[in-house]
Write a protein that holds these residues in place. Structure first.
Motif, PDB file in Angstrom:
ATOM      1  N   UNK A 186     -32.225  -2.950  -5.785  1.00  0.00           N
ATOM      2  CA  UNK A 186     -33.374  -4.042  -5.936  1.00  0.00           C
ATOM      3  C   UNK A 186     -33.861  -4.184  -7.482  1.00  0.00           C
ATOM      4  N   UNK A 187     -33.895  -3.250  -8.092  1.00  0.00           N
ATOM      5  CA  UNK A 187     -34.470  -3.363  -9.395  1.00  0.00           C
ATOM      6  C   UNK A 187     -33.203  -3.836 -10.361  1.00  0.00           C
ATOM      7  N   UNK A 188     -32.161  -3.448 -10.265  1.00  0.00           N
ATOM      8  CA  UNK A 188     -31.061  -4.068 -11.021  1.00  0.00           C
ATOM      9  C   UNK A 188     -30.812  -5.432 -10.719  1.00  0.00           C
ATOM     10  N   UNK A 189     -30.665  -5.684  -9.294  1.00  0.00           N
ATOM     11  CA  UNK A 189     -30.245  -7.104  -8.999  1.00  0.00           C
ATOM     12  C   UNK A 189     -31.456  -7.955  -8.948  1.00  0.00           C
ATOM     13  N   UNK A 190     -32.770  -7.625  -8.868  1.00  0.00           N
ATOM     14  CA  UNK A 190     -34.090  -8.606  -9.101  1.00  0.00           C
ATOM     15  C   UNK A 190     -33.994  -8.830 -10.592  1.00  0.00           C
ATOM     16  N   UNK A 191     -33.829  -7.769 -11.360  1.00  0.00           N
ATOM     17  CA  UNK A 191     -34.094  -7.772 -12.965  1.00  0.00           C
ATOM     18  C   UNK A 191     -33.031  -8.836 -13.648  1.00  0.00           C
ATOM     19  N   UNK A 192     -31.686  -8.686 -12.793  1.00  0.00           N
ATOM     20  CA  UNK A 192     -30.648  -9.727 -13.497  1.00  0.00           C
ATOM     21  C   UNK A 192     -30.680 -10.968 -13.065  1.00  0.00           C
ATOM     22  N   UNK A 209     -32.626   4.882  -3.240  1.00  0.00           N
ATOM     23  CA  UNK A 209     -31.253   4.199  -3.515  1.00  0.00           C
ATOM     24  C   UNK A 209     -31.629   2.732  -3.442  1.00  0.00           C
ATOM     25  N   UNK A 210     -32.344   2.354  -2.518  1.00  0.00           N
ATOM     26  CA  UNK A 210     -32.941   1.027  -2.298  1.00  0.00           C
ATOM     27  C   UNK A 210     -33.417   0.348  -3.638  1.00  0.00           C
ATOM     28  N   UNK A 211     -34.242   1.175  -4.313  1.00  0.00           N
ATOM     29  CA  UNK A 211     -35.159   0.811  -5.368  1.00  0.00           C
ATOM     30  C   UNK A 211     -34.188   0.551  -6.519  1.00  0.00           C
ATOM     31  N   UNK A 269     -36.172   6.431 -13.717  1.00  0.00           N
ATOM     32  CA  UNK A 269     -34.751   6.051 -13.555  1.00  0.00           C
ATOM     33  C   UNK A 269     -34.698   4.569 -12.992  1.00  0.00           C
ATOM     34  N   UNK A 270     -35.433   4.321 -12.203  1.00  0.00           N
ATOM     35  CA  UNK A 270     -35.635   2.852 -11.198  1.00  0.00           C
ATOM     36  C   UNK A 270     -35.813   2.021 -12.361  1.00  0.00           C
ATOM     37  N   UNK A 271     -36.772   2.189 -13.176  1.00  0.00           N
ATOM     38  CA  UNK A 271     -37.331   1.235 -14.070  1.00  0.00           C
ATOM     39  C   UNK A 271     -36.059   0.923 -15.278  1.00  0.00           C
ATOM     40  N   UNK A 272     -35.442   1.945 -15.552  1.00  0.00           N
ATOM     41  CA  UNK A 272     -34.505   1.771 -16.501  1.00  0.00           C
ATOM     42  C   UNK A 272     -33.190   0.761 -15.914  1.00  0.00           C
ATOM     43  N   UNK A 273     -33.262   1.003 -14.608  1.00  0.00           N
ATOM     44  CA  UNK A 273     -32.147   0.186 -13.928  1.00  0.00           C
ATOM     45  C   UNK A 273     -32.608  -1.361 -14.109  1.00  0.00           C
ATOM     46  N   UNK A 274     -33.875  -1.514 -13.732  1.00  0.00           N
ATOM     47  CA  UNK A 274     -34.499  -2.912 -14.107  1.00  0.00           C
ATOM     48  C   UNK A 274     -34.084  -3.563 -15.336  1.00  0.00           C
ATOM     49  N   UNK A 275     -34.093  -2.672 -16.664  1.00  0.00           N
ATOM     50  CA  UNK A 275     -33.706  -3.012 -17.902  1.00  0.00           C
ATOM     51  C   UNK A 275     -32.462  -3.222 -18.009  1.00  0.00           C
ATOM     52  N   UNK A 276     -31.775  -2.861 -17.333  1.00  0.00           N
ATOM     53  CA  UNK A 276     -30.174  -2.847 -17.513  1.00  0.00           C
ATOM     54  C   UNK A 276     -30.060  -4.454 -16.777  1.00  0.00           C
TER      55      UNK A 276
END
Length: 286
Positions: free
Chosen positions: A129-135, A124-126, A178-185
């Motif tokens: 972090x993936x979305x916020x950091x990538x944004x 859940x933390x991943x 799934x986490x990597x895709x949230x980073x792409x988001x």
């Protein structure tokens, strides 16, 4: 002509705050162990912010009326401004459709992770972090790049990619995908959100900008609950069809983007202002 870069910088700052503030709050809770002092700190920082902003003059835009207006009349004026502009109409349609379909999938991320992979804390933390950091990275890149000259094309590409990423999440073989895709988001998120705000600023009369921005915020705030009203009952089933829900919302988001792309009006960024002409020098006396 630099609004997109400035908005992207603002999005970067906001994303950093959203990433750092929870971590700082956790540190304060451990260090102080008393939420009363933390709430008092919140009040103190709010007072400091108000003190900084209070002396800054905000000039009224041309055409703004000084007398007090009625809220419903102002909302109607904002609606007429949107209806009169093809660019604003298409921006509102794209924002409303995509947020209605994508926001529920984002809000259901903890349920998706729990149902498919067990929902351990690091998972859940991943996601967060993936979305916020990538944004943050995406907004910083947009600030440096400046975006496409046609803002509408950039918004359409961002919305289409969000739909594709949602569909890909339905097919994720594991939590890391799934986490990597949230980073792409997060990376392409500013293409839609930050660019959408810029389009409103560049294509709305200054004296109506507040009304139009308020309506756009209202659309965004209503979109999530409307989508959740449709999706939530399916997620409450004993064996919720998580992957099917993600797949359907992703396909519908791409279809809505395709509809918005048909005869989409151009939203061309303004050209840079020409440099001021050099003053003519009078001839020196002989």
């Amino acid at each position: 002509n630099q609004l997109l870069r400035v908005n992207a910088i603002n999005s970067t700052i906001q994303s950093v705050c959203m990433l750092v503030a929870p971590a700082l709050a956790a540190v304060l809770l451990v260090a102080w162990k008393d939420v009363h002092w933390i709430l008092l700190l919140d009040v103190i920082t709010a007072i400091i912010a108000i003190a900084i902003l209070a002396p800054i003059p905000i000039p009224k835009p041309p055409g703004a009326e000084a007398e007090r207006r009625h809220i419903w009349r102002e909302m109607a004026e904002g609606g007429r401004a949107v209806a009169a502009s093809p660019v604003l109409r298409r921006t509102f349609w794209l924002d409303g459709a995509v947020w209605t379909l994508i926001m529920p999938a984002a809000m259901l991320a903890p349920i998706v992770v729990t149902k498919l992979w067990g929902g351990e804390e690091w998972m859940l933390a991943g996601v967060e972090i993936a979305y916020s950091g990538a944004f943050i990275l995406g907004a910083a890149f947009l600030a440096a790049w400046g975006g496409l000259r046609n803002r509408m094309k950039l918004m359409l590409v961002g919305a289409l990619m969000w739909g594709a990423f949602t569909l890909a999440q339905a097919l994720s073989p594991g939590v890391w995908v799934y986490i990597i895709l949230w980073g792409a988001f997060g990376l392409v998120g500013p293409w839609l959100t930050t660019t959408g705000v810029t389009v409103l600023q560049e294509n709305c009369p200054p004296d109506l900008l507040g009304r139009v921005m308020g309506l756009n915020t209202m659309v965004g705030l209503l979109a999530g609950p409307v989508g959740m009203m449709v999706i939530a009952p399916f997620m409450d089933l004993p064996n919720p069809p998580v992957r099917l829900v993600l797949a359907i919302t992703g396909v519908l988001a791409m279809a809505a983007t395709a509809l918005a792309a048909i005869k989409a009006p151009s939203a061309i960024r303004p050209d840079p202002a020409p440099p001021p002409a050099a003053p003519e020098l009078s001839p020196e006396p002989s």
